[in-house]
Scaffold this motif. Structure first.
Motif, short mmCIF file in Angstrom:
data_model
loop_
_atom_site.label_atom_id
_atom_site.label_comp_id
_atom_site.label_asym_id
_atom_site.label_seq_id
_atom_site.Cartn_x
_atom_site.Cartn_y
_atom_site.Cartn_z
N GLY A 29 52.16 -13.90 46.65
CA GLY A 29 53.55 -13.72 47.04
C GLY A 29 53.78 -14.12 48.48
O GLY A 29 52.98 -13.81 49.37
N THR A 30 54.87 -14.82 48.73
CA THR A 30 55.25 -15.19 50.09
C THR A 30 56.75 -15.05 50.23
O THR A 30 57.45 -14.59 49.32
N ASN A 31 57.28 -15.43 51.39
CA ASN A 31 58.71 -15.34 51.62
C ASN A 31 59.16 -16.54 52.44
O ASN A 31 58.66 -16.75 53.55
N ALA A 51 59.17 -8.02 51.36
CA ALA A 51 59.84 -8.57 50.18
C ALA A 51 59.25 -9.94 49.87
O ALA A 51 58.79 -10.65 50.78
N VAL A 52 59.26 -10.30 48.59
CA VAL A 52 58.74 -11.59 48.12
C VAL A 52 59.88 -12.37 47.49
O VAL A 52 60.60 -11.85 46.64
N ASN A 53 60.07 -13.61 47.93
CA ASN A 53 61.06 -14.47 47.26
C ASN A 53 60.42 -15.71 46.63
O ASN A 53 61.11 -16.51 46.01
N THR A 54 59.11 -15.85 46.78
CA THR A 54 58.40 -16.99 46.19
C THR A 54 57.02 -16.54 45.72
O THR A 54 56.29 -15.89 46.48
N ALA A 81 68.61 -9.24 54.65
CA ALA A 81 68.63 -8.79 56.04
C ALA A 81 67.22 -8.53 56.55
O ALA A 81 66.93 -8.75 57.73
N ARG A 82 66.32 -8.07 55.69
CA ARG A 82 64.94 -7.83 56.11
C ARG A 82 64.30 -9.12 56.61
O ARG A 82 63.63 -9.14 57.66
N ALA A 83 64.50 -10.21 55.87
CA ALA A 83 63.93 -11.49 56.29
C ALA A 83 64.59 -11.99 57.57
O ALA A 83 63.93 -12.54 58.46
N ILE A 84 65.90 -11.78 57.69
CA ILE A 84 66.64 -12.24 58.86
C ILE A 84 66.21 -11.47 60.10
O ILE A 84 66.00 -12.05 61.19
N VAL A 85 66.05 -10.16 59.98
CA VAL A 85 65.60 -9.35 61.12
C VAL A 85 64.21 -9.79 61.57
O VAL A 85 63.94 -9.95 62.76
N ALA A 86 63.30 -10.01 60.61
CA ALA A 86 61.95 -10.46 60.96
C ALA A 86 61.99 -11.81 61.67
O ALA A 86 61.28 -12.03 62.66
N ALA A 87 62.82 -12.73 61.16
CA ALA A 87 62.91 -14.06 61.75
C ALA A 87 63.47 -14.00 63.17
O ALA A 87 62.94 -14.65 64.09
N LEU A 88 64.51 -13.21 63.37
CA LEU A 88 65.14 -13.14 64.69
C LEU A 88 64.25 -12.42 65.70
O LEU A 88 64.19 -12.80 66.87
N GLU A 139 51.02 -12.99 51.31
CA GLU A 139 50.85 -13.66 52.59
C GLU A 139 51.44 -12.78 53.70
O GLU A 139 52.32 -11.95 53.44
N PRO A 140 50.97 -12.95 54.93
CA PRO A 140 51.41 -12.07 56.03
C PRO A 140 52.93 -11.99 56.19
O PRO A 140 53.47 -10.92 56.47
N ILE A 141 53.64 -13.11 56.00
CA ILE A 141 55.08 -13.08 56.18
C ILE A 141 55.75 -12.17 55.16
O ILE A 141 56.72 -11.46 55.46
N ALA A 142 55.24 -12.14 53.93
CA ALA A 142 55.79 -11.25 52.91
C ALA A 142 55.50 -9.80 53.24
O ALA A 142 56.33 -8.91 53.02
N LYS A 143 54.32 -9.54 53.79
CA LYS A 143 53.98 -8.17 54.19
C LYS A 143 54.88 -7.70 55.32
O LYS A 143 55.36 -6.56 55.33
#
Length: 284
Positions: free
Chosen positions: A100-102, A86-89, A134-141, A78-82
């Motif tokens: 794969g998604t995140n 990283a994939v957490n789900t 941190a990768r997910a946090i940076v993307a979210a912020l 899914e786009p968010i994982a791209k």
């Protein structure tokens, strides 16, 4: 066939995900279960091949060290994982396709939503750590229009991560130890600003050294967020609370990301009105 999902990792016994998901399953009274499964790096491909053929398996959450390693083994991202890289789900479609998604990014933001609903003149986040979380946090912020100061043991790695995940912002990469020593920097008038300080590293976790952070680097009215879940109240959060800062613990992110995954696995909304009881269950 009882529908089930699980969490995989190496190690995995410490995961709190089964407690969270099974608590929600119990509250809703649905026929389902959530397990944990120890999967080594060498066994990852075989694990996914076996689960792909199991129609009762709805998918799994992925913890370290597999968040990157699973990506080439999946059929679709899914786009968010791209974006996060990283994939957490992992979700199993009816035809056996693995997607794969995140959910880390929305999970991280969930406890901040009341603040994010407000209008700010400026938003700045100081993020300590350059690992998978941190990768997910940076993307979210970045998606929430924060200027990010990313601190890593390798400033070059931090710069590379910012350029990859948030290339459009005027973000800054610095050495991790920048925040360890006191500063006499005079912060400007913070009215109308949202300042966030995030420990996205394992420092402060049980068995790890404490996080080296001097709170002279924290602007007034900062929100201090630690994603560590063991212990739940880290020394970093204790000191922040003692100095009068608002704090967010790692369980908030863990429950938030589990909420998103639960809906995808079981097609039901997590009963979040029972969060206090859930926290008590986890603590016990």
């Amino acid at each position: 066939m009882t529908p089930y999902a699980e969490v995989i990792g190496d190690p995995i016994a410490q995961s709190k995900s089964p407690v969270i998901h099974n608590f929600w399953i119990e509250q809703l009274g649905i026929e389902a279960r959530y397990d944990h499964c120890h999967v080594t790096r060498e066994g990852l491909a075989d694990y996914l091949a076996q689960r792909r053929d199991d129609p009762a398996w709805r998918g799994c959450n992925v913890t370290m060290p597999h968040k990157l390693a699973v990506m080439p083994l999946l059929d679709r991202l899914e786009p968010i994982a791209k974006t996060i890289g990283a994939v957490n789900t992992i979700l199993r479609e009816d035809d056996g396709t693995l997607t794969g998604t995140n959910t880390d990014a929305p999970g991280f933001l969930e406890p901040l939503r009341p603040l994010l609903a407000k209008t700010h003149l400026f938003r700045m986040a100081r993020v300590l750590g350059t690992g998978g979380a941190a990768r997910a946090i940076v993307a979210a912020l970045a998606a929430e229009h924060f200027t990010i100061v990313l601190a890593g043991r390798s400033p070059e790695k931090a710069r590379s991560m910012l350029d990859e995940i948030a290339p459009d912002g005027e973000h800054h990469a610095i050495a991790f130890d920048h925040f360890a020593d006191a500063t006499d920097f005079a912060f400007d008038d913070r009215q109308g600003c949202f300042d966030l300080i995030v420990n996205a590293s394992p420092l402060g976790m049980t068995g790890q050294p404490p996080l080296p952070f001097d709170f002279s680097h924290a602007p007034p009215a900062s929100v201090v967020y630690d994603i560590v879940t063991s212990p739940l109240e880290t020394a970093f959060l204790r000191e922040a609370h003692a100095k009068g800062f608002a704090t967010v613990d790692g369980l908030s992110m863990l429950i938030g990301q589990a909420d998103v995954a639960f809906a995808r696995f079981f097609g039901a909304k997590a009963p979040r009105e029972h969060d206090e009881a859930l926290r008590a269950r986890i603590a016990s």
